[in-house]
Motif scaffolding. Structure first.
Motif, mmCIF file in Angstrom:
data_model
loop_
_atom_site.group_PDB
_atom_site.id
_atom_site.type_symbol
_atom_site.label_atom_id
_atom_site.label_comp_id
_atom_site.label_asym_id
_atom_site.label_seq_id
_atom_site.Cartn_x
_atom_site.Cartn_y
_atom_site.Cartn_z
ATOM 1 N N ALA A 196 51.618 27.391 47.714
ATOM 2 C CA ALA A 196 51.853 28.841 47.681
ATOM 3 C C ALA A 196 52.134 29.311 46.259
ATOM 4 O O ALA A 196 51.609 30.346 45.821
ATOM 5 C CB ALA A 196 53.013 29.207 48.603
ATOM 6 N N LEU A 197 52.929 28.556 45.523
ATOM 7 C CA LEU A 197 53.226 28.930 44.136
ATOM 8 C C LEU A 197 51.966 28.853 43.274
ATOM 9 O O LEU A 197 51.737 29.731 42.429
ATOM 10 C CB LEU A 197 54.325 28.038 43.566
ATOM 11 N N ALA A 198 51.134 27.852 43.496
ATOM 12 C CA ALA A 198 49.878 27.751 42.758
ATOM 13 C C ALA A 198 48.968 28.928 43.077
ATOM 14 O O ALA A 198 48.297 29.475 42.193
ATOM 15 C CB ALA A 198 49.184 26.428 43.082
ATOM 16 N N LEU A 199 48.950 29.337 44.333
ATOM 17 C CA LEU A 199 48.141 30.489 44.741
ATOM 18 C C LEU A 199 48.644 31.762 44.067
ATOM 19 O O LEU A 199 47.846 32.553 43.541
ATOM 20 C CB LEU A 199 48.186 30.628 46.269
ATOM 21 N N ILE A 200 49.952 31.952 44.043
ATOM 22 C CA ILE A 200 50.531 33.131 43.388
ATOM 23 C C ILE A 200 50.209 33.117 41.896
ATOM 24 O O ILE A 200 49.839 34.140 41.323
ATOM 25 C CB ILE A 200 52.047 33.202 43.650
ATOM 26 N N LYS A 201 50.337 31.958 41.272
ATOM 27 C CA LYS A 201 50.022 31.852 39.848
ATOM 28 C C LYS A 201 48.554 32.156 39.567
ATOM 29 O O LYS A 201 48.212 32.601 38.474
ATOM 30 C CB LYS A 201 50.370 30.452 39.340
ATOM 31 N N SER A 202 47.680 31.942 40.543
ATOM 32 C CA SER A 202 46.247 32.173 40.338
ATOM 33 C C SER A 202 45.814 33.617 40.580
ATOM 34 O O SER A 202 44.643 33.943 40.398
ATOM 35 C CB SER A 202 45.426 31.235 41.238
ATOM 36 N N LEU A 203 46.754 34.486 40.978
ATOM 37 C CA LEU A 203 46.394 35.885 41.220
ATOM 38 C C LEU A 203 45.891 36.515 39.925
ATOM 39 O O LEU A 203 46.598 36.518 38.920
ATOM 40 C CB LEU A 203 47.600 36.684 41.733
ATOM 41 N N PRO A 204 44.668 37.054 39.938
ATOM 42 C CA PRO A 204 44.152 37.681 38.716
ATOM 43 C C PRO A 204 44.825 39.032 38.472
ATOM 44 O O PRO A 204 45.247 39.713 39.411
ATOM 45 C CB PRO A 204 42.663 37.848 38.998
ATOM 46 N N GLY A 205 44.915 39.401 37.211
ATOM 47 C CA GLY A 205 45.538 40.669 36.835
ATOM 48 C C GLY A 205 44.716 41.868 37.264
ATOM 49 O O GLY A 205 43.551 41.761 37.646
ATOM 50 N N SER A 206 45.342 43.033 37.199
ATOM 51 C CA SER A 206 44.691 44.282 37.584
ATOM 52 C C SER A 206 45.372 45.433 36.863
ATOM 53 O O SER A 206 46.388 45.265 36.200
ATOM 54 C CB SER A 206 44.798 44.489 39.098
ATOM 55 N N GLU A 207 44.814 46.598 37.033
ATOM 56 C CA GLU A 207 45.400 47.834 36.525
ATOM 57 C C GLU A 207 46.398 48.352 37.558
ATOM 58 O O GLU A 207 46.272 48.079 38.751
ATOM 59 C CB GLU A 207 44.308 48.888 36.333
ATOM 60 N N GLN A 208 47.351 49.126 37.099
ATOM 61 C CA GLN A 208 48.320 49.741 37.998
ATOM 62 C C GLN A 208 47.653 50.855 38.794
ATOM 63 O O GLN A 208 46.852 51.623 38.274
ATOM 64 C CB GLN A 208 49.488 50.320 37.206
ATOM 65 N N HIS A 209 47.987 50.927 40.084
ATOM 66 C CA HIS A 209 47.553 52.009 40.964
ATOM 67 C C HIS A 209 48.813 52.636 41.541
ATOM 68 O O HIS A 209 49.714 51.922 41.973
ATOM 69 C CB HIS A 209 46.653 51.484 42.085
#
Length: 126
Positions: free
Chosen positions: A46-59
């Motif tokens: 789960a931590l590896a998955l969270i770390k792999s979340l790609p960045g984005s712009e704020q909405h």
């Protein structure tokens, strides 16, 4: 997404929380019901998955998170950190003694496969 490295290394348990309300104070955990506990390889994945979340712009949505994870070390006393996720405004907010200010607010792409996988894990846990 960046996570506090030392806290990740010390994490032995993750508590998954279905958030019901925003906290009443800065040092108060997000209010909600614990729906799952992940330990061992499940917590590491789960931590590896969270770390792999790609960045984005704020909405803009007003930040209405539905889920959070709380990471605990062996003592299980206080959470090392808590990360709350809003899949509408693409925002993740982290708090806790292990969280430096630079990591407190981050943005992720909720349509990316890692985010959809994380959301699916949350929903399955509930």
């Amino acid at each position: 997404m960046q996570l506090p490295a030392e806290a990740v290394a010390a994490t032995v348990l993750i508590e998954v929380v279905r958030i019901s309300a925003l906290p009443t104070g800065r040092d108060v955990p997000y209010l909600g019901t614990a729906v799952a506990y992940w330990a061992g390889s499940e917590a590491a994945a789960a931590l590896a998955l969270i770390k792999s979340l790609p960045g984005s712009e704020q909405h803009r949505c007003g930040f209405s998170p539905g889920w959070s994870v709380r990471a605990y070390e062996d003592s299980l006393d206080l959470a090392l950190f808590e990360a709350a996720f809003c899949f509408t405004c693409h925002e993740a907010r982290m708090r806790g003694t292990a969280v430096p200010p630079a990591l407190a607010t981050q943005f992720f792409d909720p349509s990316a496969l890692p985010a959809q996988t994380l959301l699916s894990l949350f929903r399955t846990a509930a």
